[in-house]
Write an enzyme that holds these catalytic residues in place. Structure first.
Site, PDB file in Angstrom:
ATOM      1  N   PHE A 137      -4.370  10.058  -6.349  1.00 38.16           N
ATOM      2  CA  PHE A 137      -3.220   9.414  -5.709  1.00 38.16           C
ATOM      3  C   PHE A 137      -3.703   8.649  -4.488  1.00 38.16           C
ATOM      4  CE2 PHE A 137       0.456   8.966  -2.970  1.00 38.16           C
ATOM      5  CZ  PHE A 137       1.439   8.558  -3.862  1.00 38.16           C
ATOM      6  N   ASP A 222     -11.043   8.936  -0.101  1.00 38.06           N
ATOM      7  CA  ASP A 222      -9.683   8.871   0.423  1.00 38.06           C
ATOM      8  C   ASP A 222      -9.401  10.230   1.069  1.00 38.06           C
ATOM      9  OD1 ASP A 222      -6.954   9.112   0.804  1.00 38.06           O
ATOM     10  OD2 ASP A 222      -6.412   8.041  -1.019  1.00 38.06           O
ATOM     11  N   LYS A 251      -1.833  10.037   7.465  1.00 38.50           N
ATOM     12  CA  LYS A 251      -1.092  11.298   7.592  1.00 38.50           C
ATOM     13  C   LYS A 251      -1.293  12.022   8.926  1.00 38.50           C
ATOM     14  CE  LYS A 251      -0.433  12.315   2.684  1.00 38.50           C
ATOM     15  NZ  LYS A 251       1.004  12.284   2.458  1.00 38.50           N
TER      16      LYS A 251
HETATM   17  C1  LIG Z   1      -4.771  11.038  -0.867  1.00 29.69           C
HETATM   18  C2  LIG Z   1      -3.664  10.114  -0.504  1.00 29.69           C
HETATM   19  N1  LIG Z   1      -3.919   8.801  -0.359  1.00 29.69           N
HETATM   20  C3  LIG Z   1      -2.958   7.921  -0.017  1.00 29.69           C
HETATM   21  C4  LIG Z   1      -1.664   8.329   0.181  1.00 29.69           C
HETATM   22  C5  LIG Z   1      -0.604   7.328   0.545  1.00 29.69           C
HETATM   23  O1  LIG Z   1      -0.278   7.472   1.882  1.00 29.69           O
HETATM   24  P1  LIG Z   1       1.062   6.792   2.441  1.00 29.69           P
HETATM   25  O2  LIG Z   1       2.210   7.517   1.825  1.00 29.69           O
HETATM   26  O3  LIG Z   1       0.963   6.990   3.935  1.00 29.69           O
HETATM   27  O4  LIG Z   1       1.018   5.355   2.072  1.00 29.69           O
HETATM   28  C6  LIG Z   1      -1.345   9.689   0.043  1.00 29.69           C
HETATM   29  C7  LIG Z   1       0.036  10.152   0.244  1.00 29.69           C
HETATM   30  O5  LIG Z   1       0.436  11.206  -0.155  1.00 29.69           O
HETATM   31  C8  LIG Z   1      -2.373  10.594  -0.306  1.00 29.69           C
HETATM   32  O6  LIG Z   1      -2.128  11.893  -0.463  1.00 29.69           O
END
Ligand SMILES: Cc1ncc(COP(=O)(O)O)c(C=O)c1O
Length: 395
Positions: A137, A222, A251
């Site tokens: 994700f 990520d 986050k």
């Molecule tokens: C691993 C990861 N990358 C990217 C995102 C996307 O972040 P945002 O919701 O701040 O765009 C999330 C959100 O849950 C995530 O868990």
């Protein structure tokens, strides 16, 4: 005091409706939230792993208040001090050399892909494809939906941008088979969060590093969900001892303020002025909050604390597993943990926990996720386990 029918008004005015009845949250402090009826909740969801220091931590509140009274926003045409100070703090405490600030995880990952493509233009004859993983994700923008290996998120938006390939996770052979002359980077979560809390194996990340070195590819982690202490180290790459070339964050960094960004080693930091930008990226208030969060995490060894609390939470969840046959597995890293359920009763368990004052999250009908603030204590864990124990007994 209840002043309006907020769920009804939400339904009327917002495009995104909450699926099931949920409390209207009005206040937070530490590991607790309160709804408009004054009911108290123990928060093991932490705003989707955002409230690293819990709710309304005094250091974050004070940093935001002071910065808001001094300078809320200007443009990135000028230097602003919180942005530079936060960048320094991040760089001094990681293996990276340069940082770029945006506003969210998805935006951070978009920037990362642009950076990788530019690097590919300069260093790899225009290679541009990014390989990411099924059940990964990376966010909800169109390109990040293409990087996110979940057909459910992709289907309604096809055709998706080109240059993304999704392969099975923890499978180095799948990465090798997918690599070709157009491949520029591998984008991976050290622990797949939304995908069900699936930690990478040590061997997988080591093999990925080796493969990227051999094939001249960028390795991108990520760490939007695993970062800022949640893994037991400041970043999960430290737990594995495997250094990526680029890393995205968001986050927990802002302690609740919207902020995201990416860090790159010098050889991958190929952006020049004008290549990328963001009106709000590096906003002084968000950066002031980020400085407060990082200082709290670093000065109080909160990463180590999160590691210990994660082990404790894991052991208590395994205690429950030996008592309730409904639980079939427990896994995780630090304070990002999950249990699997034998039956598809996740939604019912979550809503019963909410009724009993415990906020948890369901990543699928058979998987529950726990991602409390880093500041939780053993007593908080015991309280959560008692509620879960009682609720599971009903199924
Ligand atoms: C691993 C990861 N990358 C990217 C995102 C996307 O972040 P945002 O919701 O701040 O765009 C999330 C959100 O849950 C995530 O868990």
């Amino acid at each position: 005091m209840i002043t309006a029918n907020w769920p009804e008004l939400e339904k009327k005015y917002l495009m995104f409706n909450i699926k099931r009845p949920q409390p209207v949250m009005v206040r937070g402090e530490g590991v607790r939230l309160w709804d408009e009826a004054g009911r108290e909740y123990l928060d093991f969801m932490a705003g989707w792993a955002v409230n690293a220091l819990g709710h309304c931590h005094p250091a974050v509140v004070s940093a935001i208040q002071q910065q808001a009274a001094t300078l809320i926003h200007t443009s990135n045409q000028y230097y602003t001090i919180p942005q530079i100070e936060l960048a320094k703090l991040l760089i001094e405490n990681t293996v990276f050399d340069k940082v770029f600030f945006g506003n969210s995880g998805a935006e951070a990952n978009e920037g990362v892909v642009k950076l990788a493509r530019k690097w590919g233009k300069i260093n790899k004859a225009g290679a541009y494809t990014v390989i990411s993983t099924l059940k990964g994700f990376h966010g909800r923008t169109l390109a990040m939906v293409a990087a996110t290996g979940k057909p459910h998120y992709q289907e309604p938006y096809k055709p998706l941008p080109a240059g993304f390939l999704n392969v099975p996770y923890n499978d180095i052979e799948a990465i090798k088979a997918a690599t070709n002359s157009e491949t520029v980077a591998i984008l991976i979560e050290p622990v797949q969060g939304e995908g069900g809390v699936n930690p990478a194996t040590q061997q997988y990340l080591e093999d990925l590093r080796k493969w990227c070195d051999e094939e001249k590819l960028l390795l991108i982690f990520d760490e939007v969900q695993t970062g800022i202490g949640r893994s037991g180290k400041l970043f999960a790459y430290e737990v594995y001892g495997v250094e990526p070339d680029i890393m995205s964050v968001a986050k927990g960094l802002g302690g609740g303020m919207p902020i995201g960004g990416f860090l790159a080693k010098q050889h991958a930091a190929v952006f020049e002025p004008g290549d990328h930008g963001s009106t709000f990226g590096g906003n002084p208030v968000a950066c002031a909050a980020g400085i407060a969060v990082l200082n709290e995490v670093l000065n109080n060894n909160l990463s180590e604390h999160a590691g210990k609390m994660g082990e404790y939470l894991g052991s208590r969840l395994r205690d429950l597993m030996s008592k309730h046959s409904l639980i079939t597995a427990e896994r995780g890293l630090g304070l990002l943990r999950a249990i699997d359920l034998r039956d598809e009763v996740g939604a019912e368990v979550v809503s019963r926990c909410h009724e009993e004052g415990l906020l948890i999250n369901m990543v699928s009908p058979t998987t529950l996720r726990f991602m409390p603030p880093l500041i939780i204590t053993e007593a908080n864990v015991d309280e959560a386990i008692d509620i879960l124990d009682q609720v599971l007994g009903e199924f």
